[in-house]
Motif scaffolding. Structure first.
Motif, PDB file in Angstrom:
ATOM      1  N   TYR A   1      -2.072 -15.033  -4.581  1.00 55.63           N
ATOM      2  CA  TYR A   1      -2.976 -16.352  -4.516  1.00 55.63           C
ATOM      3  C   TYR A   1      -2.843 -16.568  -3.001  1.00 55.63           C
ATOM      4  O   TYR A   1      -1.357 -17.487  -2.701  1.00 55.63           O
ATOM      5  N   SER A   2      -3.053 -16.181  -1.677  1.00 51.44           N
ATOM      6  CA  SER A   2      -3.040 -17.174  -0.673  1.00 51.44           C
ATOM      7  C   SER A   2      -3.297 -18.089  -0.472  1.00 51.44           C
ATOM      8  O   SER A   2      -4.086 -18.885  -1.103  1.00 51.44           O
ATOM      9  N   LYS A   3      -1.951 -18.991  -0.049  1.00 48.79           N
ATOM     10  CA  LYS A   3      -2.183 -20.458   0.728  1.00 48.79           C
ATOM     11  C   LYS A   3      -3.681 -21.085   1.439  1.00 48.79           C
ATOM     12  O   LYS A   3      -4.132 -21.073   1.554  1.00 48.79           O
ATOM     13  N   PRO A   4      -3.394 -20.102   2.363  1.00 51.78           N
ATOM     14  CA  PRO A   4      -4.268 -20.215   3.861  1.00 51.78           C
ATOM     15  C   PRO A   4      -5.496 -19.693   3.168  1.00 51.78           C
ATOM     16  O   PRO A   4      -5.555 -18.866   2.061  1.00 51.78           O
ATOM     17  N   ASP A   5      -6.371 -19.899   4.033  1.00 55.99           N
ATOM     18  CA  ASP A   5      -8.327 -19.647   4.165  1.00 55.99           C
ATOM     19  C   ASP A   5      -8.285 -19.322   4.614  1.00 55.99           C
ATOM     20  O   ASP A   5      -9.046 -20.410   5.513  1.00 55.99           O
ATOM     21  N   TRP A   6      -9.023 -17.962   5.771  1.00 51.72           N
ATOM     22  CA  TRP A   6      -8.863 -18.317   7.061  1.00 51.72           C
ATOM     23  C   TRP A   6     -11.158 -18.506   6.891  1.00 51.72           C
ATOM     24  O   TRP A   6     -11.648 -18.675   7.942  1.00 51.72           O
ATOM     25  N   HIS A   7     -11.051 -18.145   5.925  1.00 51.30           N
ATOM     26  CA  HIS A   7     -13.007 -18.697   5.119  1.00 51.30           C
ATOM     27  C   HIS A   7     -13.358 -20.025   5.022  1.00 51.30           C
ATOM     28  O   HIS A   7     -14.449 -20.268   5.162  1.00 51.30           O
ATOM     29  N   SER A   8     -12.834 -21.057   4.672  1.00 58.03           N
ATOM     30  CA  SER A   8     -13.085 -22.187   4.448  1.00 58.03           C
ATOM     31  C   SER A   8     -13.459 -23.348   5.764  1.00 58.03           C
ATOM     32  O   SER A   8     -12.320 -23.464   6.409  1.00 58.03           O
ATOM     33  N   GLN A   9     -14.204 -24.539   5.529  1.00 60.08           N
ATOM     34  CA  GLN A   9     -14.248 -25.110   6.578  1.00 60.08           C
ATOM     35  C   GLN A   9     -13.143 -26.103   5.945  1.00 60.08           C
ATOM     36  O   GLN A   9     -12.811 -26.620   7.191  1.00 60.08           O
ATOM     37  N   TYR A  10     -12.788 -25.692   5.277  1.00 59.40           N
ATOM     38  CA  TYR A  10     -11.516 -26.969   5.113  1.00 59.40           C
ATOM     39  C   TYR A  10      -9.850 -26.559   5.726  1.00 59.40           C
ATOM     40  O   TYR A  10      -8.943 -27.404   5.338  1.00 59.40           O
ATOM     41  N   PHE A  11     -10.627 -25.154   5.865  1.00 54.92           N
ATOM     42  CA  PHE A  11      -8.636 -24.870   7.016  1.00 54.92           C
ATOM     43  C   PHE A  11      -8.487 -24.262   7.810  1.00 54.92           C
ATOM     44  O   PHE A  11      -8.486 -24.947   9.207  1.00 54.92           O
ATOM     45  N   TRP A  12      -9.609 -23.401   7.875  1.00 58.10           N
ATOM     46  CA  TRP A  12     -10.165 -23.120   9.422  1.00 58.10           C
ATOM     47  C   TRP A  12     -11.762 -23.829   9.527  1.00 58.10           C
ATOM     48  O   TRP A  12     -12.900 -23.221   9.078  1.00 58.10           O
ATOM     49  N   TRP A  13     -11.964 -25.223  10.580  1.00 59.06           N
ATOM     50  CA  TRP A  13     -12.864 -25.883  10.514  1.00 59.06           C
ATOM     51  C   TRP A  13     -13.550 -25.180  11.739  1.00 59.06           C
ATOM     52  O   TRP A  13     -13.177 -25.068  12.979  1.00 59.06           O
ATOM     53  N   ASP A  14     -15.283 -24.743  11.992  1.00 55.42           N
ATOM     54  CA  ASP A  14     -15.994 -23.862  12.636  1.00 55.42           C
ATOM     55  C   ASP A  14     -16.146 -25.005  14.151  1.00 55.42           C
ATOM     56  O   ASP A  14     -16.328 -24.945  14.918  1.00 55.42           O
ATOM     57  N   TYR A  15     -16.019 -26.362  13.705  1.00 54.06           N
ATOM     58  CA  TYR A  15     -15.604 -27.135  14.625  1.00 54.06           C
ATOM     59  C   TYR A  15     -15.177 -26.824  15.947  1.00 54.06           C
ATOM     60  O   TYR A  15     -15.275 -27.299  17.697  1.00 54.06           O
ATOM     61  N   TYR A  16     -13.535 -26.301  15.919  1.00 52.77           N
ATOM     62  CA  TYR A  16     -12.619 -26.150  16.636  1.00 52.77           C
ATOM     63  C   TYR A  16     -12.266 -24.260  16.928  1.00 52.77           C
ATOM     64  O   TYR A  16     -13.074 -23.446  15.725  1.00 52.77           O
ATOM     65  N   ALA A  17     -11.866 -24.003  17.542  1.00 55.04           N
ATOM     66  CA  ALA A  17     -11.210 -22.842  17.420  1.00 55.04           C
ATOM     67  C   ALA A  17     -10.335 -22.182  16.318  1.00 55.04           C
ATOM     68  O   ALA A  17      -9.766 -23.116  16.425  1.00 55.04           O
ATOM     69  N   THR A  18      -9.860 -20.774  16.370  1.00 51.61           N
ATOM     70  CA  THR A  18      -8.317 -20.346  15.603  1.00 51.61           C
ATOM     71  C   THR A  18      -8.225 -19.675  16.220  1.00 51.61           C
ATOM     72  O   THR A  18      -7.857 -18.129  16.362  1.00 51.61           O
TER      73      THR A  18
END
Length: 477
Positions: A177-194
């Motif tokens: 199980y990956s702890k980071p989640d690059w699809h989740s808005q709670y981890f990579w929020w679309d409000y900002y760049a990634t």
């Protein structure tokens, strides 16, 4: 994107950063911390007996046949040959692969059968990689295998059927199980760049959003450990998601940016929940050394020295973790010799094998696994249930020890190498009057120890018979 430009991009992704993303030995000077719970210690010793497992990376990245997840990361070490496509468009294309992932040939029984024939004793299956695509029927996001074109398939809840197939072969079950989640808005929020692999907003300024991510992670791990039968190992990847206080020279060696705030997800709470759900479950919080890293996991390589502490080298059968077209698979001889070295140094080997987008192992993968298994059928006694000893190697000869103190001397042979008349070593001498035999062969061998050197004589018949073996295993007391 045209077919031509897509092909160029996929080739670039595979060759320019596929290996760089994964080739880390995780060097560290921090002492290993043994678990204190009796049930965990018992499970850990059981796992150490297994020696050989399979790691299965499978997700939407199998559709185009590219490295898993990392291509949507925007760190400066990533090189894409096609410079005409924007990063935003590329991420949209990658995330959209969920609509093409329809593995109608999904055959977990084929996987489990091939692994069992290889002599593997446990499985670690990717329930979710960093890209956030879930290979189980989670109720906390619709970005999952059961919401795409595969949703009406009778085995749509993929993780369940993978775990069931391997349980039927009496294997220990591990959930990656990956702890980071690059699809989740709670981890990579679309409000900002990634800009990199880390959370892309300041957690201190957005505590609600990060708390939502912590709950999301907790809830998904709760699902995995309550809805999918017995789970022996919770294998957590993405070691940059950690308390900032745990960042050490190992983490700095990755070259990735380090935020000046914590990215902790409350591992004590997660561990308490997981062990309430699954008594004695091993937790492998990779590279975050301490009470929740029950064994170490050097990647794509083998440590230089022996360690009596539990560890596992995770190494690919081919050049990539998941499926990529025209991958070059290691010869079975090479894998067997990796296994010998790893076990002699005190570790387990977790071999990465990636199924195709249709959900099957390739014939070449199955053939390699069968060849490995044929060697282990004869020689597995010198591998399984053994432990490392201080003098684990002398010259080309490796040593392991069984639980009744029986010794095994293992001599690897290269392709085309002739087996000589004698095998010799200068450590771990047999006791006076000991019998030495070749595993799989009848009778005993002549031997002597003089001036600290043990010399075992092989008759010509054995020299000829065993000359093509990847490794010869001698047993003695």
């Amino acid at each position: 994107m045209s077919k031509k430009s897509l092909g160029l991009l996929l080739s670039a992704l595979l060759f320019s950063f596929g290996l760089l993303a994964q080739n880390t030995l995780h060097p560290t000077s921090q002492a290993y911390e043994y678990p204190t719970e009796p049930e965990v210690l018992e499970k850990l010793e059981q796992w150490r007996d297994q020696k050989f497992g399979i790691l299965i990376h499978w997700g939407i990245y199998a559709v185009p046949g590219i490295v898993e997840s990392w291509s949507i990361n925007n760190e400066d070490w990533i090189r894409r040959k096609d410079t005409t496509q924007s990063y935003t468009d590329y991420k949209k294309w990658y995330f959209g692969l969920k609509d093409q992932f329809n593995p109608q040939g999904f055959n977990p029984e084929q996987w489990a059968d091939a692994a069992a024939k290889a002599g593997m004793k446990y499985v670690v299956f990717t329930t979710k990689h960093h890209d956030g695509f879930n290979m189980f029927d989670t109720q906390f996001t619709d970005y999952k295998i059961t919401e795409g074109p595969f949703k009406n398939h009778p085995k749509a809840d993929v993780a369940k059927y993978v775990f069931d197939a391997f349980r039927a072969k009496d294997m220990m079950i591990g959930a990656y199980y990956s702890k980071p989640d690059w699809h989740s808005q709670y981890f990579w929020w679309d409000y900002y760049a990634t800009p990199d692999r880390n959370v892309n907003y300041d957690i201190r300024k957005n505590p609600w959003r990060w708390n939502q991510f912590k709950e999301f992670t907790y809830n998904q791990i709760n699902e995995i450990t309550t809805r999918y039968g017995g789970i022996d190992i919770l294998w957590l990847d993405g070691g940059w998601v950690r308390p900032r206080s745990t960042v050490n020279e190992e983490v700095l060696s990755w070259g990735a940016p380090i935020p000046d705030f914590d990215q902790e997800i409350n591992m004590p709470r997660i561990a308490e929940m997981a062990r309430k759900n699954q008594e004695g479950i091993l937790i492998v919080d990779r590279t975050v050394h301490g009470p929740f890293e029950n064994y170490r996991t050097p990647e794509q390589g083998i440590p230089a020295t022996m360690s009596a502490d539990p560890w596992e080298s995770c190494i690919t059968l081919g050049g990539a973790w998941g499926y990529v077209p025209n991958d070059k698979f290691k010869p079975s001889r090479k894998v067997i010799q990796l296994l010998v070295e790893i076990v002699a140094k005190g570790g387990n080997l977790l071999l990465g094998v990636g199924p195709t987008a249709d959900g099957q192992f390739l014939p070449e993968q199955i053939a390699r696994l069968e060849e490995i298994g044929k060697w282990l059928e004869v020689n597995g006694e010198g591998i399984y249930n053994t432990r490392a000893i201080e003098n684990f190697k002398d010259g080309k000869v490796y040593f392991t020890q069984g639980k009744q103190k029986e010794m095994y001397a293992i001599l690897p042979l290269e392709e085309g190498e002739k087996l000589g008349e004698t095998i010799s070593w200068t450590v771990n001498a047999p006791s006076k009057g000991a019998k030495i035999q070749v595993l799989g062969e009848k009778g005993t061998l002549k031997w002597k120890t003089e001036s600290g050197k043990t010399v075992v004589t092989l008759p010509k018949s054995l020299q000829q018979k065993l000359s093509n073996s990847p490794a010869i295993v001698l047993k003695y007391n």
